[in-house]
Write a protein that holds these residues in place. Structure first.
Motif, PDB file in Angstrom:
ATOM      1  N   THR A   1      61.039  29.934  29.046  1.00 50.32           N
ATOM      2  CA  THR A   1      60.259  31.014  29.655  1.00 50.32           C
ATOM      3  C   THR A   1      59.744  30.656  31.053  1.00 50.32           C
ATOM      4  OG1 THR A   1      59.650  32.077  27.575  1.00 50.32           O
ATOM      5  CG2 THR A   1      58.178  32.435  29.443  1.00 50.32           C
ATOM      6  N   PRO A   2      59.087  29.517  31.261  1.00 52.49           N
ATOM      7  CA  PRO A   2      58.646  29.211  32.631  1.00 52.49           C
ATOM      8  C   PRO A   2      59.813  29.008  33.592  1.00 52.49           C
ATOM      9  CG  PRO A   2      58.241  27.345  31.156  1.00 52.49           C
ATOM     10  CD  PRO A   2      58.612  28.506  30.299  1.00 52.49           C
ATOM     11  N   ILE A   3      60.945  28.531  33.105  1.00 52.85           N
ATOM     12  CA  ILE A   3      62.117  28.359  33.968  1.00 52.85           C
ATOM     13  C   ILE A   3      62.660  29.723  34.381  1.00 52.85           C
ATOM     14  CG2 ILE A   3      64.492  27.498  34.067  1.00 52.85           C
ATOM     15  CD1 ILE A   3      63.649  25.266  32.140  1.00 52.85           C
ATOM     16  N   VAL A   4      62.803  30.623  33.426  1.00 53.96           N
ATOM     17  CA  VAL A   4      63.308  31.966  33.729  1.00 53.96           C
ATOM     18  C   VAL A   4      62.364  32.681  34.686  1.00 53.96           C
ATOM     19  CG1 VAL A   4      63.760  34.248  32.747  1.00 53.96           C
ATOM     20  CG2 VAL A   4      64.649  32.207  31.607  1.00 53.96           C
ATOM     21  N   LYS A   5      61.068  32.641  34.367  1.00 56.40           N
ATOM     22  CA  LYS A   5      60.101  33.356  35.201  1.00 56.40           C
ATOM     23  C   LYS A   5      60.096  32.793  36.613  1.00 56.40           C
ATOM     24  CE  LYS A   5      56.067  34.814  36.999  1.00 56.40           C
ATOM     25  NZ  LYS A   5      55.561  34.488  38.357  1.00 56.40           N
ATOM     26  N   ALA A   6      59.945  31.497  36.741  1.00 58.04           N
ATOM     27  CA  ALA A   6      59.787  30.896  38.065  1.00 58.04           C
ATOM     28  C   ALA A   6      61.079  30.914  38.868  1.00 58.04           C
ATOM     29  CB  ALA A   6      59.270  29.468  37.929  1.00 58.04           C
TER      30      ALA A   6
END
Length: 596
Positions: A395-400
């Motif tokens: 999730t943080p990889i996709v978002k960022a």
């Protein structure tokens, strides 16, 4: 003016050829999520976004939302309210919501292409229904039965919309500092008082009621983040039996003036003893909030993806038409007075960068949504647990990454226009301005980096990373003899091994000094994103070769993957070097000496 055409062919490729989503949906019990149904969703979604939303994109930017100080009312740009009525009439609001509350019951991943289309067509408009889904998720997982009955049906139908009210003027990411309070009332409700800022769709003219999910403190709350509770505060008072009352004591105090997304109402919301209801357990509001936040973060990643794709489409069209100079190796179009700029290597560099980040990012983003479905609906408990760990990690990889790449791609596409890209009539500068917010809201890139390295890797012992590395090795082993992807297997395995080693080194350094995590977090996040994308590009080439796609399509995937591995993946070298640098390179300069 920029235009938009939904990339249905590549969306179908990502869903069906790479991710095998139809089989996955059937395996999880989504009997209605057949290929025919999903194709119909894609086709109708494309029609709605291309013909209804996209023409309003420039209108929203130029006119924006207006605020009436006397009443606190917000009026959206011309055509926005009517577009929302069509959205509701088409059943889009409840596409992936449970049927028992009026939804269509499709899996979460089935709605992701529609989300991408909406964001590409009109990001500002798309923000109005965006957080209704987050509010729905919070109520589904943490709401009482009566709350679900009373609030979910109008939210799912789109008759009401939802918000997330977290940030306060003195308190951004550090929610432990928030001051909004909730006082218990004799009827079991709470009187909520405080001010929240940066509230997307906090007030508008789409619906008669807006459901605010508000973080606040109870009188007996412990200090810090462990003392936060979540409350449901409607714009119009709602009794437990669903009866509507008068206006609640909640009011929009102002609209923010912003760099972009002018058509989106970003509100200051004042709660003055407003009637609210506790969601979940007292002092456990962060748990419920993260149910909303994780879904919203994946959704914001798709915003970056959508803007990138629209920018690429327009940059590509312009590069094919704009005549400028001759190719250095000689005229490519001798019948024209000059060659189109797409023949020039530097223009191709920018366009191929966008293509690689968009098409690879699309698979990565869609996979994140598919993991949400697996985590909730797989029949095997171990599979659900693994998917939950992997989606938490990704999730943080996709978002960022999808949002940082969104900024990069919109600027690259604007650059293809030269000076014309800076002029408003082409619409490229709006895309660049709109993209900037996506790296900020729902947690900045720095916050995503700390979440990834600090929480998902260090605190949780890297369960999600291990699952990702296992997936990479499984793919590499299965395709060891596949000539179509042979050139990618070795580099991918090498990058995966380095990813694991880099993680271990950071962990060892963090034992001695916890600041090592903060120092490495950003570079680790971006490193992770580039390796993950290398995996999805290798899988895309393999899937294309095994599919019934045209040879031109297959060649396009292979050549773009080669470009990615040769010219973008090496960015990991710089990030690795930065991670290896001493902590002192960040901490040695005294704060007072920055302006010396």
């Amino acid at each position: 003016m920029s235009t938009y055409k939904a990339p249905l062919a590549d969306m179908r490729f990502a869903l069906f050829d790479v991710l095998d989503a139809e089989t996955q949906f059937q395996r999880m019990g989504f009997a209605d999520a057949s290929r025919d149904v999903l194709d119909a969703v894609l086709e109708e979604g494309a029609r709605f976004t291309e013909t209804v939303l996209a023409p309003l994109n420039r209108v929203g930017d130029e006119i924006g939302c207006s605020y009436d100080k006397a009443s606190g009312a917000v009026t959206t740009p011309p055509g926005f309210k009517q577009a929302y009525a069509q959205y509701v009439e088409g059943g889009w609001a409840g596409l992936v919501s449970p049927t028992e509350f009026g939804g269509q019951g499709l899996p979460h991943a089935a709605g992701v292409p529609l989300k991408e289309m909406i964001d590409a067509a009109n990001l500002a408009w798309g923000n109005f229904p965006l957080l209704s889904h987050g509010a729905t998720e919070a109520l589904l997982h943490h709401g009482e039965a009566w709350q679900q009955e009373v609030f979910l049906k109008p939210l799912v139908e789109g008759r009401w919309t939802g918000t997330m009210c977290l940030t306060e003027p003195h308190c951004g990411t550090d929610l432990g500092l928030l001051k909004t309070r909730a006082e218990p009332q004799d009827d079991g409700s709470y009187a909520v008082t405080g001010t929240k800022i940066f509230i997307t769709a906090g007030e508008h003219d789409f619906t008669d009621n807006i459901v605010h999910l508000v973080l606040a403190r109870l009188p007996d709350a412990p200090a810090g983040s462990k003392g936060i509770s979540l409350f449901l505060v409607p714009k119009v008072r709602v009794a437990r039996d669903g009866t509507l009352g008068g206006a609640n004591a909640v009011r929009c105090g102002a609209l923010e003036h912003k760099m972009g997304i002018h058509g989106s109402a970003t509100c200051v919301m004042n709660f003055d003893g407003a009637q609210g209801y506790l969601i979940g357990q007292p002092h456990k509001g962060l748990m419920a909030m993260f149910t909303m936040m994780n879904t919203a973060r994946l959704a914001v990643g798709l915003q970056g993806l959508g803007l990138s794709d629209r920018a690429l489409q327009n940059g590509l069209n312009y590069a094919r038409e704009r005549l400028q100079m001759r190719a250095l190796s000689g005229a490519k179009f001798p019948d024209k007075p000059a060659d189109p700029i797409i023949v020039h290597p530097d223009v191709r560099r920018m366009l191929l960068t966008c293509k690689a980040l968009v098409e690879g990012g699309r698979v990565m983003g869609y996979h994140g949504a598919l993991l949400v479905d697996v985590a909730h609906h797989a029949s095997d408990a171990a599979e659900r647990e693994r998917a939950d760990a992997l989606v938490g990690f990704m999730t943080p990889i996709v978002k960022a990454c999808l949002t940082e790449w969104g900024v990069e791609c919109t600027y690259h596409a604007l650059q293809c226009y030269g000076g014309h890209g800076y002029i408003a009539e082409h619409g490229m500068e709006q895309l660049a301005r709109d993209a900037r917010i996506t790296t900020l809201y729902e947690g900045t890139t720095g916050i995503q980096a700390l979440d990834l390295l600090g929480r998902k890797v260090m605190q949780q012992q890297g369960a999600g990373l291990r699952a990702m590395l296992e997936d990479i090795e499984t793919f590499c082993a299965a395709n060891a003899g596949n000539a179509a992807v042979a050139e990618f297997i070795g580099p991918l395995r090498e990058q995966a091994a380095q990813w694991q080693q880099l993680t271990m080194k950071i962990g060892q350094r963090a034992v001695a000094d916890a600041d090592e995590v903060g120092a490495a977090a950003y570079d680790y996040l971006m490193y992770s994103g580039y390796v993950a994308l290398a995996y999805w590009w290798a899988r895309s080439v393999a899937a294309a070769e095994a599919s019934a796609q045209t040879q031109a399509f297959k060649d396009g995937k292979r050549e773009t993957a080669r470009f990615y591995y040769a010219r973008i993946l090496p960015r990991t070298l710089a990030h690795a070097q930065a991670i290896a640098a001493p902590l002192s390179t960040l901490t040695a300069l005294d704060a007072d000496a920055f302006d010396a």
